[in-house]
Design a protein around this motif. Structure first.
Motif, PDB file in Angstrom:
ATOM      1  N   LEU A  18       0.893  -1.282   0.058  1.00 27.71           N
ATOM      2  CA  LEU A  18      -0.004   0.042  -0.056  1.00 27.71           C
ATOM      3  C   LEU A  18       0.824   1.440  -0.168  1.00 27.71           C
ATOM      4  CD1 LEU A  18      -3.070   0.937   0.221  1.00 27.71           C
ATOM      5  CD2 LEU A  18      -2.753   1.114   2.651  1.00 27.71           C
ATOM      6  N   ILE A  19       1.904   1.342   0.784  1.00 27.02           N
ATOM      7  CA  ILE A  19       2.871   2.413   0.776  1.00 27.02           C
ATOM      8  C   ILE A  19       3.650   2.669  -0.427  1.00 27.02           C
ATOM      9  CG2 ILE A  19       4.998   3.013   1.843  1.00 27.02           C
ATOM     10  CD1 ILE A  19       4.197   1.905   4.477  1.00 27.02           C
ATOM     11  N   GLN A  20       3.873   1.453  -1.160  1.00 35.48           N
ATOM     12  CA  GLN A  20       4.481   1.578  -2.508  1.00 35.48           C
ATOM     13  C   GLN A  20       3.717   2.046  -3.499  1.00 35.48           C
ATOM     14  OE1 GLN A  20       8.022   1.389  -3.107  1.00 35.48           O
ATOM     15  NE2 GLN A  20       7.168   2.308  -4.804  1.00 35.48           N
ATOM     16  N   CYS A  21       2.424   1.817  -3.610  1.00 31.54           N
ATOM     17  CA  CYS A  21       1.309   2.128  -4.498  1.00 31.54           C
ATOM     18  C   CYS A  21       1.138   3.728  -4.228  1.00 31.54           C
ATOM     19  CB  CYS A  21      -0.066   1.381  -4.373  1.00 31.54           C
ATOM     20  SG  CYS A  21      -0.021  -0.391  -4.959  1.00 31.54           S
ATOM     21  N   ALA A  22       1.131   4.014  -2.964  1.00 36.34           N
ATOM     22  CA  ALA A  22       1.024   5.482  -2.538  1.00 36.34           C
ATOM     23  C   ALA A  22       2.101   6.610  -3.144  1.00 36.34           C
ATOM     24  CB  ALA A  22       0.791   5.716  -1.259  1.00 36.34           C
ATOM     25  N   VAL A  23       3.203   5.829  -3.238  1.00 43.96           N
ATOM     26  CA  VAL A  23       4.353   6.683  -3.611  1.00 43.96           C
ATOM     27  C   VAL A  23       4.311   6.625  -5.192  1.00 43.96           C
ATOM     28  CG1 VAL A  23       6.927   6.356  -3.982  1.00 43.96           C
ATOM     29  CG2 VAL A  23       6.197   5.920  -1.768  1.00 43.96           C
ATOM     30  N   ASN A  24       3.923   5.373  -6.003  1.00 45.71           N
ATOM     31  CA  ASN A  24       3.877   5.279  -7.517  1.00 45.71           C
ATOM     32  C   ASN A  24       2.859   6.373  -7.675  1.00 45.71           C
ATOM     33  OD1 ASN A  24       5.738   3.323  -7.178  1.00 45.71           O
ATOM     34  ND2 ASN A  24       4.525   1.719  -7.896  1.00 45.71           N
ATOM     35  N   MET A  25       1.683   6.371  -7.114  1.00 49.86           N
ATOM     36  CA  MET A  25       0.415   7.538  -7.318  1.00 49.86           C
ATOM     37  C   MET A  25       0.809   8.904  -7.192  1.00 49.86           C
ATOM     38  SD  MET A  25      -2.670   5.316  -5.673  1.00 49.86           S
ATOM     39  CE  MET A  25      -3.104   6.851  -5.508  1.00 49.86           C
ATOM     40  N   GLY A  26       1.985   9.048  -6.584  1.00 50.72           N
ATOM     41  CA  GLY A  26       2.428  10.606  -6.042  1.00 50.72           C
ATOM     42  C   GLY A  26       1.349  10.951  -5.022  1.00 50.72           C
ATOM     43  N   SER A  27       0.941  10.132  -4.196  1.00 46.02           N
ATOM     44  CA  SER A  27       0.192  10.540  -2.990  1.00 46.02           C
ATOM     45  C   SER A  27       1.284  10.672  -1.769  1.00 46.02           C
ATOM     46  CB  SER A  27      -0.766   9.501  -2.689  1.00 46.02           C
ATOM     47  OG  SER A  27      -1.405   9.805  -1.586  1.00 46.02           O
ATOM     48  N   ARG A  28       2.172   9.742  -1.858  1.00 42.99           N
ATOM     49  CA  ARG A  28       3.242   9.931  -0.984  1.00 42.99           C
ATOM     50  C   ARG A  28       4.543  10.150  -1.454  1.00 42.99           C
ATOM     51  NH1 ARG A  28      -0.722  10.381   0.947  1.00 42.99           N
ATOM     52  NH2 ARG A  28      -1.917   9.145   2.547  1.00 42.99           N
ATOM     53  N   SER A  29       5.561  11.004  -0.935  1.00 40.66           N
ATOM     54  CA  SER A  29       6.836  11.286  -1.304  1.00 40.66           C
ATOM     55  C   SER A  29       7.590  10.173  -1.731  1.00 40.66           C
ATOM     56  CB  SER A  29       7.329  12.354  -0.708  1.00 40.66           C
ATOM     57  OG  SER A  29       8.661  12.357  -0.952  1.00 40.66           O
ATOM     58  N   SER A  30       8.285  10.162  -2.739  1.00 38.30           N
ATOM     59  CA  SER A  30       9.341   8.707  -2.928  1.00 38.30           C
ATOM     60  C   SER A  30      10.486   8.906  -1.771  1.00 38.30           C
ATOM     61  CB  SER A  30       9.984   8.869  -4.320  1.00 38.30           C
ATOM     62  OG  SER A  30      10.685  10.060  -4.456  1.00 38.30           O
ATOM     63  N   SER A  31      10.503  10.116  -1.262  1.00 33.65           N
ATOM     64  CA  SER A  31      11.509  10.136   0.045  1.00 33.65           C
ATOM     65  C   SER A  31      10.815  10.287   1.346  1.00 33.65           C
ATOM     66  CB  SER A  31      12.526  11.384  -0.218  1.00 33.65           C
ATOM     67  OG  SER A  31      11.552  12.462  -0.216  1.00 33.65           O
ATOM     68  N   TYR A  32       9.526   9.586   1.454  1.00 29.87           N
ATOM     69  CA  TYR A  32       8.953   9.742   2.699  1.00 29.87           C
ATOM     70  C   TYR A  32       9.508   9.178   3.981  1.00 29.87           C
ATOM     71  CZ  TYR A  32       8.033   4.477   2.425  1.00 29.87           C
ATOM     72  OH  TYR A  32       8.047   3.314   2.388  1.00 29.87           O
TER      73      TYR A  32
END
Length: 177
Positions: free
Chosen positions: A133-147
């Protein structure tokens, strides 16, 4: 297009990259009450906070839906919050339950309120789903890739997410105490 090996709900981000999107039970599917308000998140969000629920578990969509409704009722009726406090909850039935979702602020935690997404992980069996889920959020741009990943007690005086789960997430990429 996404490769056929991805689960039932594959997601392709804007760059065409796929992620292993877990099965997400929407608010309408679990019987959510309408929120009193919704505040949009400013994305991409730089933090992911891991929480847990204490004392309750579920093993089927029916029992998990009931548990999520109970949590929402407690948050809204007892705590006076606008909605359930978490963006997503992960049940022991291997499903993700949409709380406030990808783009709505969860219940504020200190002054980081516009930057946190809460993911409740009730058991070790849900850890891979949480990471997907975290990786999908990153891929979607919802979470920063450097979260930055934290446990709930890193941002608030609480025992959540519990010592055992905390010890697991300290080994995950991007964890910072």
């Amino acid at each position: 297009p996404c490769p056929a090996w991805l689960p039932v709900r594959p997601f392709a981000d804007s760059a065409g990259c796929c992620c292993k999107l877990p099965t997400i039970i929407t608010r309408s599917q679990w019987g959510a009450r309408a929120p009193r308000n919704r505040v949009p998140l400013s994305t991409p969000v730089p933090y992911v906070i891991i929480y847990h629920t204490a004392g309750s578990s579920c093993i089927s969509q029916a029992s998990c839906s009931q548990l999520v409704r109970s949590i929402q009722n407690y948050h809204m009726d007892s705590n006076g919050w606008a909605d359930i406090g978490y963006n997503f909850l992960i049940g022991e039935d291997s499903r993700v339950y949409e709380g406030r979702g990808w783009s709505t602020v969860g219940h504020p935690c200190l002054r980081l309120e516009r930057y946190i997404t809460g993911i409740q992980v009730p058991s070790a069996a849900a850890l891979n789903i949480a990471q997907d889920l975290i990786q999908c959020a990153v891929n979607m741009g919802s979470r920063s890739s450097s979260y930055i990943l934290k446990g709930h007690h890193n941002v608030k005086a609480t025992e959540s997410p519990g010592e055992a789960l905390y010890n697991v997430i300290t080994q995950w990429p991007r964890f910072q105490a």
